[in-house]
Design a protein around this motif. Structure first.
Motif, mmCIF file in Angstrom:
data_model
loop_
_atom_site.group_PDB
_atom_site.id
_atom_site.type_symbol
_atom_site.label_atom_id
_atom_site.label_comp_id
_atom_site.label_asym_id
_atom_site.label_seq_id
_atom_site.Cartn_x
_atom_site.Cartn_y
_atom_site.Cartn_z
ATOM 1 N N GLN A 144 0.805 -1.200 0.004
ATOM 2 C CA GLN A 144 -0.023 0.123 0.015
ATOM 3 C C GLN A 144 0.974 1.041 -0.022
ATOM 4 N N THR A 145 2.001 1.350 0.219
ATOM 5 C CA THR A 145 2.962 2.373 0.207
ATOM 6 C C THR A 145 3.677 2.628 -0.949
ATOM 7 N N MET A 146 3.508 1.744 -1.998
ATOM 8 C CA MET A 146 4.503 1.651 -2.897
ATOM 9 C C MET A 146 4.454 3.292 -3.798
ATOM 10 N N LEU A 147 2.918 3.804 -3.975
ATOM 11 C CA LEU A 147 2.825 4.721 -4.776
ATOM 12 C C LEU A 147 2.329 5.741 -3.699
ATOM 13 N N ASP A 148 2.854 7.204 -4.110
ATOM 14 C CA ASP A 148 2.447 8.460 -3.335
ATOM 15 C C ASP A 148 0.930 8.585 -3.424
ATOM 16 N N LYS A 149 0.298 9.320 -2.405
ATOM 17 C CA LYS A 149 -0.908 9.490 -2.315
ATOM 18 C C LYS A 149 -1.807 10.296 -3.281
ATOM 19 N N VAL A 200 -9.322 15.466 -11.718
ATOM 20 C CA VAL A 200 -8.395 14.754 -12.523
ATOM 21 C C VAL A 200 -7.141 15.398 -13.011
ATOM 22 N N LEU A 201 -7.343 16.878 -13.335
ATOM 23 C CA LEU A 201 -6.338 17.571 -14.124
ATOM 24 C C LEU A 201 -5.727 18.168 -12.770
ATOM 25 N N ALA A 202 -6.008 18.147 -11.622
ATOM 26 C CA ALA A 202 -5.243 18.749 -10.646
ATOM 27 C C ALA A 202 -4.288 17.577 -10.059
ATOM 28 N N GLU A 203 -4.634 16.457 -10.085
ATOM 29 C CA GLU A 203 -3.781 15.114 -10.019
ATOM 30 C C GLU A 203 -2.588 15.090 -10.955
ATOM 31 N N TRP A 204 -3.125 15.231 -12.154
ATOM 32 C CA TRP A 204 -2.097 15.270 -13.210
ATOM 33 C C TRP A 204 -0.977 16.487 -13.066
ATOM 34 N N PHE A 205 -1.459 17.598 -12.763
ATOM 35 C CA PHE A 205 -0.434 18.758 -12.711
ATOM 36 C C PHE A 205 0.457 18.606 -11.178
ATOM 37 N N ASP A 206 -0.125 17.689 -10.377
ATOM 38 C CA ASP A 206 0.587 17.479 -9.297
ATOM 39 C C ASP A 206 1.685 16.601 -9.740
ATOM 40 N N ALA A 207 1.454 15.596 -10.356
ATOM 41 C CA ALA A 207 2.316 14.236 -10.903
ATOM 42 C C ALA A 207 3.400 14.961 -11.569
ATOM 43 N N LYS A 230 7.709 22.055 -8.068
ATOM 44 C CA LYS A 230 7.723 21.843 -6.691
ATOM 45 C C LYS A 230 8.468 20.750 -6.022
ATOM 46 N N ASP A 231 8.668 19.737 -6.815
ATOM 47 C CA ASP A 231 9.283 18.514 -6.553
ATOM 48 C C ASP A 231 10.379 17.783 -7.688
ATOM 49 N N ARG A 232 11.576 17.758 -7.789
ATOM 50 C CA ARG A 232 12.423 17.842 -8.869
ATOM 51 C C ARG A 232 12.168 16.513 -9.238
ATOM 52 N N THR A 233 11.708 15.363 -8.210
ATOM 53 C CA THR A 233 11.506 14.104 -8.794
ATOM 54 C C THR A 233 10.320 13.773 -9.788
ATOM 55 N N ARG A 234 9.642 14.920 -10.060
ATOM 56 C CA ARG A 234 8.626 14.678 -10.855
ATOM 57 C C ARG A 234 8.755 15.172 -12.211
ATOM 58 N N LEU A 235 10.255 15.626 -12.293
ATOM 59 C CA LEU A 235 10.660 15.818 -13.766
ATOM 60 C C LEU A 235 10.611 14.520 -14.864
ATOM 61 N N LEU A 236 10.815 13.251 -14.163
ATOM 62 C CA LEU A 236 10.522 12.139 -14.829
ATOM 63 C C LEU A 236 9.344 11.921 -15.329
ATOM 64 N N PRO A 237 8.028 12.012 -14.698
ATOM 65 C CA PRO A 237 6.744 11.965 -15.346
ATOM 66 C C PRO A 237 6.288 13.191 -16.122
ATOM 67 N N GLU A 272 1.070 9.226 -16.093
ATOM 68 C CA GLU A 272 2.097 10.218 -15.367
ATOM 69 C C GLU A 272 1.688 9.829 -13.882
ATOM 70 N N THR A 273 0.384 10.043 -13.443
ATOM 71 C CA THR A 273 0.019 9.987 -12.032
ATOM 72 C C THR A 273 0.659 8.698 -11.209
ATOM 73 N N GLN A 274 0.747 7.634 -12.256
ATOM 74 C CA GLN A 274 0.964 6.331 -11.314
ATOM 75 C C GLN A 274 2.561 6.283 -11.267
ATOM 76 N N GLN A 275 3.125 7.365 -11.753
ATOM 77 C CA GLN A 275 4.684 7.502 -11.503
ATOM 78 C C GLN A 275 4.965 8.336 -10.071
ATOM 79 N N LYS A 276 4.014 8.598 -9.471
ATOM 80 C CA LYS A 276 4.169 9.326 -8.142
ATOM 81 C C LYS A 276 4.776 8.256 -7.123
#
Ligand SMILES: [Zn+2]
Ligand SMILES: [Zn+2]
Length: 348
Positions: free
Chosen positions: A21-26, A44-51, A56-63, A174-178
């Motif tokens: 349950q902890t594999m992906l971010d919330k 949906v769009l808010a979640e995608w922009f977050d991903a 805000k978070d440089r690890t999101r560069l990959l998605p 994209e969102t599943q890459q969080k």
């Protein structure tokens, strides 16, 4: 961030979330997510922009880079099919997409990477697939969410599917890459081990905490460059720049179909299935061997086409690799029980 809503008491009485349950971010709309109705477009769009919010978070560069790549291939697809429209160009793009879907989506990502339905004789054969995979979605970004998808199929918490709506499911790539970077060192070790067969160069725990990626990012970058040169030169040798644009258009079309399939493969379009149940879609079965209802019943089988008319080209490829000695073992016997209890052996 841990899924506190899913926390379970441990044997010692402490409360902690289970490993899977902890594999992906919330997700921003909460966990396990909206059900039974799909999230609103705004959510949906808010979640995608977050991903993709790398500011805000440089690890999101990959998605974010993967989303930009998908959009760039879309532009090539539209440009190529409008300026070079012909029967030959349409057929070539379709054939490229079918080839990529059959070999790299179904054989590689799905049956081998996610389910280990067959074994390569050597990890170097796996590396040959890894380094020539033109889809460029990191293998972990397919495999980890897909295992959760099987464990949570048709339930809230499934990273993609009809419960997110078509667009939510499309953008889930994209969102599943969080990923959750707060795994413990032991949890991370288990995660690395569960991906060992793919032949990645893995990050250390410290690097994982910094990048959110199991695969070493430079290793990923090197193979993205290599794979574009590899297929680009082959396409150019076959048909000049026309071939290169047709190939890139095929990469887009396949990526579009995979995103669409994540929704449609579980829709109740036939009227004989409950909403969200896996469905044997004829088109996706025909072009990529994805008979999804069969697959959910027997997830570890190297074949999904079970009836005589259910064409399963990926299985023929696996069988051919077995005859050539590239594959040492494959799960081809349909188990006597209609339903497998779970995919627990390979779900991490
Ligand atoms: Zn499914
Ligand atoms: Zn599967």
């Amino acid at each position: 961030m841990f899924y506190s809503a899913m926390a379970e008491p441990s044997a010692s009485g402490n409360t902690h979330p289970t490993y899977r349950q902890t594999m992906l971010d919330k997700p921003t709309y909460g966990h396990p997510g909206p059900a039974p109705s799909a999230p609103a477009l705004r959510q949906v769009l808010a979640e995608w922009f977050d991903a993709i919010s790398f500011w805000k978070d440089r690890t999101r560069l990959l998605p974010a880079a993967y989303a930009a790549y998908h959009f760039a291939t879309f532009l090539v697809f539209v440009w190529f099919l409008t300026t070079h429209f012909s029967i030959a160009s349409v057929l070539t793009v379709l054939l490229c997409a079918c080839f990529i879907g059959t070999v790299y989506n179904t054989v590689w990502y799905h049956r081998f990477g996610s389910h280990q339905a067959f074994k390569f004789r050597s990890v170097w054969f796996a590396r040959a697939f890894l380094w020539t995979n033109p889809i460029c979605l990191r293998e972990e970004s397919y495999v980890i969410p897909h295992r959760i998808h099987h464990a949570k199929s048709d339930e809230p918490g499934d990273p993609y599917g009809p419960h997110l709506g078509w667009l939510g499911s499309y953008l889930a790539t994209e969102t599943q890459q969080k990923t959750n970077r707060n795994l413990t060192a032991a949890e991370y070790e288990r995660l690395v081990k569960s991906l060992e067969h793919v032949g990645l160069m893995s990050n250390t725990y410290e690097h994982y905490r910094r990048t959110g990626s199991v695969e070493n990012v430079w290793h990923y970058f090197a193979r993205v460059v290599f794979v574009h040169l590899f297929w680009g030169i082959l396409a150019w040798a076959a048909a000049g720049w026309w071939g290169v644009w047709a190939w890139i258009s095929g990469v887009f079309l396949l990526s579009f179909m995979v995103r669409d399939f994540n929704y449609r493969g579980h829709s109740a379009l036939t009227g004989t299935h409950k909403p969200g149940e896996p469905v044997n879609q004829f088109v996706y079965g025909l072009i990529a061997g994805e008979w999804h209802e069969n697959h959910h019943q027997y997830p570890r089988l190297a074949r999904s086409g079970l009836a005589w008319w259910q064409v399963d080209a990926p299985y023929w490829i696996i069988r051919a690799m077995k005859v050539c000695g590239i594959v040492s073992q494959c799960n081809s016997q349909v188990p006597p029980a209609r339903f497998q209890p779970s995919d627990a052996q390979i779900v991490v």
